[in-house]
Motif scaffolding. Structure first.
Motif, PDB file in Angstrom:
ATOM      1  N   PHE A  69       0.842  -1.198   0.000  1.00 16.21           N
ATOM      2  CA  PHE A  69       0.000   0.000   0.000  1.00 16.21           C
ATOM      3  C   PHE A  69       0.878   1.250   0.000  1.00 16.21           C
ATOM      4  O   PHE A  69       0.582   2.224  -0.704  1.00 16.21           O
ATOM      5  CB  PHE A  69      -0.920  -0.007   1.225  1.00 16.21           C
ATOM      6  N   ALA A  70       1.949   1.230   0.781  1.00 15.48           N
ATOM      7  CA  ALA A  70       2.848   2.382   0.852  1.00 15.48           C
ATOM      8  C   ALA A  70       3.437   2.706  -0.515  1.00 15.48           C
ATOM      9  O   ALA A  70       3.501   3.874  -0.919  1.00 15.48           O
ATOM     10  CB  ALA A  70       3.966   2.110   1.857  1.00 15.48           C
ATOM     11  N   SER A  71       3.868   1.698  -1.239  1.00 16.63           N
ATOM     12  CA  SER A  71       4.507   1.923  -2.538  1.00 16.63           C
ATOM     13  C   SER A  71       3.528   2.436  -3.581  1.00 16.63           C
ATOM     14  O   SER A  71       3.930   3.051  -4.572  1.00 16.63           O
ATOM     15  CB  SER A  71       5.169   0.633  -3.034  1.00 16.63           C
ATOM     16  N   LYS A  72       2.245   2.199  -3.376  1.00 21.40           N
ATOM     17  CA  LYS A  72       1.221   2.691  -4.304  1.00 21.40           C
ATOM     18  C   LYS A  72       0.639   4.025  -3.860  1.00 21.40           C
ATOM     19  O   LYS A  72      -0.217   4.595  -4.538  1.00 21.40           O
ATOM     20  CB  LYS A  72       0.095   1.662  -4.444  1.00 21.40           C
ATOM     21  N   GLY A  73       1.054   4.508  -2.678  1.00 22.22           N
ATOM     22  CA  GLY A  73       0.583   5.797  -2.188  1.00 22.22           C
ATOM     23  C   GLY A  73      -0.815   5.767  -1.622  1.00 22.22           C
ATOM     24  O   GLY A  73      -1.521   6.774  -1.633  1.00 22.22           O
ATOM     25  N   VAL A  74      -1.218   4.613  -1.094  1.00 22.55           N
ATOM     26  CA  VAL A  74      -2.581   4.433  -0.609  1.00 22.55           C
ATOM     27  C   VAL A  74      -2.570   4.127   0.886  1.00 22.55           C
ATOM     28  O   VAL A  74      -1.815   3.253   1.342  1.00 22.55           O
ATOM     29  CB  VAL A  74      -3.292   3.283  -1.349  1.00 22.55           C
ATOM     30  N   LYS A  75      -3.418   4.805   1.642  1.00 23.44           N
ATOM     31  CA  LYS A  75      -3.555   4.504   3.065  1.00 23.44           C
ATOM     32  C   LYS A  75      -4.699   3.517   3.259  1.00 23.44           C
ATOM     33  O   LYS A  75      -5.843   3.814   2.933  1.00 23.44           O
ATOM     34  CB  LYS A  75      -3.830   5.763   3.871  1.00 23.44           C
ATOM     35  N   LYS A 190       3.801   6.218   5.817  1.00 21.34           N
ATOM     36  CA  LYS A 190       3.612   7.665   5.874  1.00 21.34           C
ATOM     37  C   LYS A 190       4.290   8.347   4.696  1.00 21.34           C
ATOM     38  O   LYS A 190       3.694   9.197   4.021  1.00 21.34           O
ATOM     39  CB  LYS A 190       4.156   8.220   7.199  1.00 21.34           C
ATOM     40  N   PHE A 191       5.532   7.972   4.430  1.00 19.77           N
ATOM     41  CA  PHE A 191       6.248   8.573   3.303  1.00 19.77           C
ATOM     42  C   PHE A 191       5.544   8.255   1.992  1.00 19.77           C
ATOM     43  O   PHE A 191       5.359   9.130   1.143  1.00 19.77           O
ATOM     44  CB  PHE A 191       7.693   8.077   3.249  1.00 19.77           C
ATOM     45  N   GLY A 192       5.154   6.992   1.797  1.00 18.31           N
ATOM     46  CA  GLY A 192       4.530   6.590   0.543  1.00 18.31           C
ATOM     47  C   GLY A 192       3.271   7.367   0.234  1.00 18.31           C
ATOM     48  O   GLY A 192       3.046   7.792  -0.900  1.00 18.31           O
ATOM     49  N   VAL A 193       2.443   7.578   1.251  1.00 16.51           N
ATOM     50  CA  VAL A 193       1.186   8.305   1.057  1.00 16.51           C
ATOM     51  C   VAL A 193       1.451   9.774   0.740  1.00 16.51           C
ATOM     52  O   VAL A 193       0.851  10.351  -0.170  1.00 16.51           O
ATOM     53  CB  VAL A 193       0.281   8.169   2.298  1.00 16.51           C
ATOM     54  N   LEU A 194       2.376  10.401   1.474  1.00 24.05           N
ATOM     55  CA  LEU A 194       2.666  11.820   1.256  1.00 24.05           C
ATOM     56  C   LEU A 194       3.408  12.073  -0.053  1.00 24.05           C
ATOM     57  O   LEU A 194       3.225  13.111  -0.694  1.00 24.05           O
ATOM     58  CB  LEU A 194       3.507  12.361   2.423  1.00 24.05           C
ATOM     59  N   ALA A 195       4.236  11.111  -0.480  1.00 21.91           N
ATOM     60  CA  ALA A 195       5.096  11.313  -1.651  1.00 21.91           C
ATOM     61  C   ALA A 195       4.452  10.893  -2.961  1.00 21.91           C
ATOM     62  O   ALA A 195       4.961  11.232  -4.034  1.00 21.91           O
ATOM     63  CB  ALA A 195       6.405  10.543  -1.459  1.00 21.91           C
ATOM     64  N   SER A 196       3.352  10.170  -2.911  1.00 20.72           N
ATOM     65  CA  SER A 196       2.812   9.514  -4.106  1.00 20.72           C
ATOM     66  C   SER A 196       2.544  10.474  -5.265  1.00 20.72           C
ATOM     67  O   SER A 196       2.780  10.145  -6.423  1.00 20.72           O
ATOM     68  CB  SER A 196       1.529   8.757  -3.752  1.00 20.72           C
ATOM     69  N   ASP A 204       7.362  -1.710  -3.793  1.00 22.53           N
ATOM     70  CA  ASP A 204       7.914  -2.163  -2.511  1.00 22.53           C
ATOM     71  C   ASP A 204       9.045  -3.148  -2.813  1.00 22.53           C
ATOM     72  O   ASP A 204       9.008  -3.878  -3.794  1.00 22.53           O
ATOM     73  CB  ASP A 204       6.776  -2.827  -1.721  1.00 22.53           C
ATOM     74  N   SER A 205      10.065  -3.148  -1.965  1.00 27.03           N
ATOM     75  CA  SER A 205      11.289  -3.902  -2.257  1.00 27.03           C
ATOM     76  C   SER A 205      11.379  -5.244  -1.541  1.00 27.03           C
ATOM     77  O   SER A 205      12.456  -5.823  -1.447  1.00 27.03           O
ATOM     78  CB  SER A 205      12.511  -3.067  -1.854  1.00 27.03           C
ATOM     79  N   SER A 206      10.261  -5.765  -1.029  1.00 23.68           N
ATOM     80  CA  SER A 206      10.338  -6.937  -0.151  1.00 23.68           C
ATOM     81  C   SER A 206      10.851  -8.206  -0.831  1.00 23.68           C
ATOM     82  O   SER A 206      11.303  -9.128  -0.164  1.00 23.68           O
ATOM     83  CB  SER A 206       8.971  -7.218   0.486  1.00 23.68           C
ATOM     84  N   ASP A 207      10.793  -8.268  -2.164  1.00 27.25           N
ATOM     85  CA  ASP A 207      11.326  -9.441  -2.866  1.00 27.25           C
ATOM     86  C   ASP A 207      12.803  -9.290  -3.210  1.00 27.25           C
ATOM     87  O   ASP A 207      13.386 -10.195  -3.833  1.00 27.25           O
ATOM     88  CB  ASP A 207      10.531  -9.718  -4.147  1.00 27.25           C
ATOM     89  N   VAL A 260      11.118   1.683  -3.510  1.00 22.91           N
ATOM     90  CA  VAL A 260      12.021   1.999  -4.611  1.00 22.91           C
ATOM     91  C   VAL A 260      11.180   2.709  -5.660  1.00 22.91           C
ATOM     92  O   VAL A 260      10.126   2.204  -6.070  1.00 22.91           O
ATOM     93  CB  VAL A 260      12.670   0.736  -5.206  1.00 22.91           C
ATOM     94  N   ALA A 261      11.631   3.894  -6.116  1.00 21.10           N
ATOM     95  CA  ALA A 261      10.777   4.701  -6.980  1.00 21.10           C
ATOM     96  C   ALA A 261      11.617   5.528  -7.941  1.00 21.10           C
ATOM     97  O   ALA A 261      12.836   5.643  -7.804  1.00 21.10           O
ATOM     98  CB  ALA A 261       9.894   5.621  -6.134  1.00 21.10           C
TER      99      ALA A 261
END
Length: 314
Positions: A69-75, A190-196, A204-207, A260-261
């Protein structure tokens, strides 16, 4: 018979079931907005080092979908949790597991609506999150001239797993930070939502960093050139002591849960202000060119980065 890995399994299922473009969350129209759903499953034998407490297990099961969700900018607003436990799982541990869910839901503002329970041979937790958004940051939006950024360094989790599972040699602050990165992972929500609104593409880099960069470049049909390695301080020392390749730890460990963006030069100062507000490190690691593939700049040479991140079934 061809052996199925995670990518092939997903491809078969998507071909038969899914008609929309693949993103890191599932998206559908909801009036003028988008409905957003993400589900992720934690399995004890593959995702949980024995040193993790019930509270930490519960939190980690929520971190994975939160990071997407963070990487897509969604809360996310709501969640459903399915918990499968071994027979005779201790009541005291179950109470602690529930406490971990409660704490994570409060921390990230997710209201848990309900879920399901079942019996299994080991702990299996599936978390589904729901949200609504006007815009989704895609994988495919990278533009020529964009700066490639990350919200943190890489390699700690690989080192942390080596310490926890294989008695890897390490000491001091690096040892503590590496272990904490595994048992107390944190999504950059928080960063993902504000920066989207300022990002052209994001994942997201989890893989693993290599997997993330390659999938972003492929989706965007662009070439990514990495000029700065986002390496954790102390990683080289750990690698030498344990006969590991530091580049492998950086690019292929996985489970970092960083964003990662790619971002245009003009929007970079805005992101730096947001990162400072969120108290995180924003690292510029490269740039986007026309072409295809992901390459590490080494002097005048460009070395191809291969996809060696985490995959189930391999």
């Amino acid at each position: 018979m061809t052996k199925l890995d995670e990518k092939k399994i997903i491809s078969i299922l998507q071909k038969n079931l899914v008609s929309t473009t693949h993103e890191d969350v599932e998206i559908f129209r909801l009036g003028k907005n988008f409905g957003v759903i993400k589900t992720d499953t934690l399995v004890q034998s593959t995702d949980v080092p024995p040193q993790m407490s019930p509270e930490q297990i519960a939190k980690k099961s929520m971190v994975a979908p939160l990071s997407d969700f963070a990487s897509k900018g969604v809360k996310p607003k709501h969640g459903i949790i399915s918990v499968s436990l071994p027979r005779n799982y201790p009541r005291t541990k179950l109470v602690r597991l529930a406490s971990g869910f409660r704490e994570a839901s409060r921390q990230f503002g997710v209201k848990i609506l309900g879920g399901d329970t079942n019996e299994a041979k080991e702990i299996v937790i599936s978390v589904m999150l729901f949200g609504v958004a006007k815009k989704i940051t895609p994988r495919s939006g990278a533009k020529v001239g964009d700066i490639i950024i990350t919200t943190g360094t890489f390699g700690k989790t690989g080192a942390g797993l080596g310490i926890l599972l294989k008695n890897g040699r390490s000491s001091g602050k690096f040892r503590k930070d590496a272990i904490n990165s595994v048992i107390e992972p944190r999504p950059q929500l928080k960063f993902g939502v504000l920066a989207s609104k300022y990002l052209d593409s994001s994942m997201d880099s989890s893989d693993g960093l290599s997997t993330t960069l390659i999938e972003l470049a492929s989706a965007s049909k662009k070439k990514f050139v990495i000029s700065t390695i986002p390496k954790e301080n102390g990683l080289d020392e750990f690698a030498r002591a344990n006969r590991k390749n530091p580049l492998d730890l950086v690019f292929n460990s996985g489970e970092e849960y960083e964003i990662v963006a790619t971002v245009s030069q003009k929007n970079l100062p805005r992101l730096e202000k947001i990162a400072k507000k969120c108290k995180i490190s924003l690292i510029q690691i490269g740039h986007v060119q026309s072409g295809k593939g992901v390459f590490l700049q080494s002097g005048k040479k460009q070395i191809p980065i291969k996809n060696k991140g985490w995959r189930h079934f391999t």
